[in-house]
Enzyme design. Sequence first.
Site, PDB file in Angstrom:
ATOM      1  N   LYS A  15     -12.453  45.604  27.389  1.00 32.71           N
ATOM      2  CA  LYS A  15     -13.260  44.383  27.339  1.00 32.71           C
ATOM      3  C   LYS A  15     -12.377  43.239  27.826  1.00 32.71           C
ATOM      4  CE  LYS A  15     -16.254  41.621  24.363  1.00 32.71           C
ATOM      5  NZ  LYS A  15     -15.874  40.335  24.989  1.00 32.71           N
ATOM      6  N   PHE A  50     -18.374  45.447  36.560  1.00 34.51           N
ATOM      7  CA  PHE A  50     -18.680  46.633  35.760  1.00 34.51           C
ATOM      8  C   PHE A  50     -20.102  47.149  35.928  1.00 34.51           C
ATOM      9  CE2 PHE A  50     -18.374  42.889  32.862  1.00 34.51           C
ATOM     10  CZ  PHE A  50     -19.734  42.644  32.679  1.00 34.51           C
TER      11      PHE A  50
END
Length: 282
Positions: free
Chosen positions: A48, A120
């Site tokens: 993350k 992503f």
Amino acid sequence: MLKRRSFLAASLLASCVAAPARAAAPGLMLAEVYRRGMPIEGYWVSEKYDGVRGYWDGQQLWTRGGERVIAPPWFTAPLPATPLDGELWAGRGRFNLAVSTVRSQTPNDAAWREMRFMVFDLPAEAGDFDTRLTALKKLLPITQAPWVLPVAQQRATTHADLQALLDKTIKLGGEGLMLHRGGSLYRGERNADLLKFKPFDDAEARVVGHVSGRGRHAGRLGALLVETPEGRRFKLGSGFTDAQREDPPPVGAWVTYRYNGQNPGGVPRFARFMRVREEGRS
């Protein structure tokens, strides 16, 4: 008296300054929180990145909230016409640099040289995430734009392995992990097909009032009165620097706080202010 005047003046100014022009916020996929025991078969896991959420619509770059990102032309010129969902990232432990760079209306070329666009997902690509991930690997990286990179993904296995990977990521200065279900379609809403795994709970709330301080904090902010998306109100009184108490987040701003569980009424326990919510936070 000087501190009180400063606090009141800052609050008044914040309420009078017009918000920057925005477009309609893009419909981005938002994460729920991963908890031990949740099924993770079929999920991918990645780091993350602690930056600002960036959405490339094929022509322009936007924040999660719909603010246009004024990046140098060289940064966006090589990007494809395909929409990209990712994180504008300056490296581990450099969140403040990422925020100041992205929010500046006059792009700082040297600062943008430090930025990466960690992609992503492909929101407009048909098919599930497994399919989109295959397409993303074919699309990126771009030779002319080494600052645009696909986020590395690996298959999630067990909770123990996830915990070990989280511990390693935190030790290296990362923020946490993301889990993305391979069989999921792209949905512009918060859902469990996308999960975040961090070493503490955090959430967001909207500032609805300022509570004046007492004692050492007399004449400046004592606490923020905030409201959760579910409508619960509580006071957020710790975690602030002296500078933040002198110039607190304005009414209407969204803030991120960390906490340790909830009481029976659903109010977070031991809540501490972290930061004003930046448009990129998921």
